[in-house]
Enzyme design. Structure first.
Site, PDB file in Angstrom:
ATOM      1  N   GLU A  60       3.954  -3.596  -7.954  1.00  0.00           N
ATOM      2  CA  GLU A  60       4.340  -4.006  -6.601  1.00  0.00           C
ATOM      3  C   GLU A  60       3.479  -5.190  -6.175  1.00  0.00           C
ATOM      4  O   GLU A  60       2.264  -5.173  -6.368  1.00  0.00           O
ATOM      5  CB  GLU A  60       4.105  -2.897  -5.552  1.00  0.00           C
ATOM      6  CG  GLU A  60       5.146  -1.823  -5.540  1.00  0.00           C
ATOM      7  CD  GLU A  60       4.866  -0.757  -4.481  1.00  0.00           C
ATOM      8  OE1 GLU A  60       4.285  -1.074  -3.418  1.00  0.00           O
ATOM      9  OE2 GLU A  60       5.228   0.395  -4.746  1.00  0.00           O
ATOM     10  N   GLU A 114       0.721   5.346  -6.067  1.00  0.00           N
ATOM     11  CA  GLU A 114      -0.400   5.202  -5.135  1.00  0.00           C
ATOM     12  C   GLU A 114      -0.935   6.525  -4.581  1.00  0.00           C
ATOM     13  O   GLU A 114      -0.800   6.800  -3.374  1.00  0.00           O
ATOM     14  CB  GLU A 114      -0.002   4.289  -3.968  1.00  0.00           C
ATOM     15  CG  GLU A 114       0.424   2.897  -4.393  1.00  0.00           C
ATOM     16  CD  GLU A 114       0.648   1.949  -3.213  1.00  0.00           C
ATOM     17  OE1 GLU A 114       0.559   2.396  -2.053  1.00  0.00           O
ATOM     18  OE2 GLU A 114       0.889   0.753  -3.454  1.00  0.00           O
TER      19      GLU A 114
HETATM   20  C1  FCB Z   1       2.984   0.246  -0.844  1.00  0.00           C
HETATM   21  C2  FCB Z   1       4.055   1.276  -1.067  1.00  0.00           C
HETATM   22  C3  FCB Z   1       5.462   0.774  -0.864  1.00  0.00           C
HETATM   23  C4  FCB Z   1       5.557  -0.207   0.285  1.00  0.00           C
HETATM   24  C5  FCB Z   1       4.479  -1.258   0.198  1.00  0.00           C
HETATM   25  C6  FCB Z   1       4.530  -2.288   1.291  1.00  0.00           C
HETATM   26  O1  FCB Z   1       1.797   0.852  -0.519  1.00  0.00           O
HETATM   27  O2  FCB Z   1       3.969   1.791  -2.380  1.00  0.00           O
HETATM   28  O3  FCB Z   1       6.296   1.884  -0.699  1.00  0.00           O
HETATM   29  O4  FCB Z   1       5.565   0.454   1.480  1.00  0.00           O
HETATM   30  O5  FCB Z   1       3.214  -0.663   0.175  1.00  0.00           O
END
Ligand code: FCB
Length: 452
Positions: A352, A169
């Site tokens: 994620e 990210e």
């Molecule tokens: C993302 C991050 C991860 C976590 C989630 C909730 O942006 O990559 O580390 O904090 O959010």
């Protein structure tokens, strides 16, 4: 509570990869055995972290990694995504810290023995402080330091790694860290944000060259976060604002990778806010990827701010997560199909996806029904994108266990495993059990197919 997928769901295909994800600073602790990083510094500044906490102990994963690997294996996942703490493996003089390296080698070997694919992220935000002291990501030289780090590590890890992601990210490391000021190092300056974004992308491109050379057998790529940008009203001004936000927050990172250029919005920024781009940078950035990681949590609504720019309208209506984020599964399908239509994508993994909920441990159980529903809906959203013709090869739940949620500290729990921070005891939440059963149902499914 169950998570159920259609018997013919593409997600139940044996080639589809299911995993859980974590990040070094959020779980490792054992800060005394690595170099300080920008998040240590940020945590030490009063008022930066909501509960005043830090990453010194976190989930004590460095000492409890054997137990944690057993936990991961017991979930029946195919893969584990985790990140390397740069300052644990590289010394200030650029040489390898053997003790730190050995930690990850042990972990990788333990995963291999259990048949779990290692998805390694090289940078999940914990920049060593000594590099920050010489300018951090504002300094172009940091991109070259990152490539050196990637070189040493990918040589040392040899063939143990299934997949490398260069960055997690870059939007957060650039925008949240240098424009919104809510992540380390907490700056508020648009020119700096744009410059940092560019140096991060450059670092990614330089590291990709190294990875393709040192680990050609691995799937090498990057992880980006996306949030569909919706207008607050049907007014032309709000629609325009949402389009600008999409360019600024989403396309800014993917378009350079796929097409070697920034969105047209760059030209609309005053010259003083545009990043310095050296000749040849965009070609380095646009090197082909073996995979693209997509992180998704929620959508974002924007309105025109009356000054030719956009501002977000925080959601107030339920359903919201404990972060205050709207639960909006259709946004995952939307963003996937949108990028699939715009670009020639490599295979995509959802790297994620998950939700913070106000969990409580009662009689040894955490009944996180809302999180189970969240996973059910978002897995369905992935399936919908596949059914619409897109290639998606895997899905990782964020997160394996509750951990340090950046500026929110430990108050927000994203884990499928509950962590009691006073005892460090881990307890499977209902969502972990539901996911485990869903993963296990694949064997039953395979068996049925084999018996036919
Ligand atoms: C993302 C991050 C991860 C976590 C989630 C909730 O942006 O990559 O580390 O904090 O959010």
């Amino acid at each position: 509570m169950k998570i159920s997928l259609a018997a013919n769901s593409a997600l139940l295909n044996p080639d589809f990869t299911f995993g859980v994800a974590t990040a070094s600073f959020q779980i490792e602790g054992a800060a005394d055995s690595r170099l300080p990083c920008i998040w240590d510094t940020f945590c030490a500044e009063p008022g930066r972290i909501k509960d005043g906490s830090n990453g010194l102990i976190a989930c004590d994963h460095i000492n409890r990694w054997r137990e944690d690997i057993e936990l991961i294996a017991a979930l029946g996942v195919d893969a584990y995504r985790f990140s390397i703490a740069w300052g644990r493996v590289i010394n200030v003089d650029g040489t390898v810290n053997q003790a730190g390296l050995d930690f990850y080698l042990q972990l990788l070997d333990a995963l291999k023995v259990r048949g779990i694919k290692a998805f390694v992220t090289l940078y999940h935000w914990d920049l060593p402080q000594y590099l920050q002291d010489s300018g951090g990501w504002l300094n172009r030289a940091t991109a070259y330091k990152f490539a050196e780090y990637a070189d040493l590590i990918s040589k040392a890890f040899a063939d143990r790694v299934y997949s490398y992601a260069t960055l997690n990210e870059p939007f957060c490391s650039a925008y949240l860290s240098y424009e919104a000021g809510i992540h380390a190092p907490g700056m508020q300056n648009r020119k700096q944000g744009r410059q940092v974004a560019h140096h991060l992308l450059l670092a990614h491109g330089l590291a990709m060259q190294v990875l393709q050379q040192n680990a050609p057998q691995a799937l090498n790529g990057i992880v980006l976060n996306f949030s569909p940008c919706h207008p607050a009203s049907n007014s032309d001004a709000d629609i325009r604002a949402a389009r600008m936000a999409d360019q600024y927050h989403n396309q800014w990172y993917i378009q350079p990778l796929m097409e070697g250029c920034y969105p047209a919005l760059l030209q609309q920024l005053p010259l003083s806010e545009q990043p310095d781009i050296a000749t040849g940078d965009m070609d380095i950035i646009a090197r082909p990827l073996d995979f693209l990681g997509v992180n998704y949590y929620t959508r974002t609504v924007y309105r025109d701010n009356g000054k030719g720019w956009f501002s977000d309208v925080p959601p107030t209506a339920p359903p919201l997560t404990d972060m205050g984020w709207e639960i909006y599964p259709a946004g995952l399908t939307e963003i996937l199909l949108d990028i699939n239509q715009r670009y020639q994508l490599p295979p995509v993994y959802i790297t994620e996806n998950g939700a913070a909920m106000p969990d409580s441990l009662q009689q040894g159980q955490v009944q996180d029904k809302e999180r189970v529903a969240y996973f059910q809906q978002h897995l369905q959203a992935v399936e919908n994108a596949i059914n619409a013709g897109m290639r998606i090869d895997g899905y990782f739940a964020w997160s394996l266990m509750d951990n340090f949620e950046w500026a929110e500290g430990y108050a927000k729990r994203f884990g499928i495993v509950y962590v009691d921070y006073t005892t460090q005891q881990r307890t499977l939440k209902t969502s972990a059990i539901a996911l485990r059963d869903c993963f296990a149902s694949r064997q039953v499914n395979d068996q049925k197919i084999a018996n036919k």
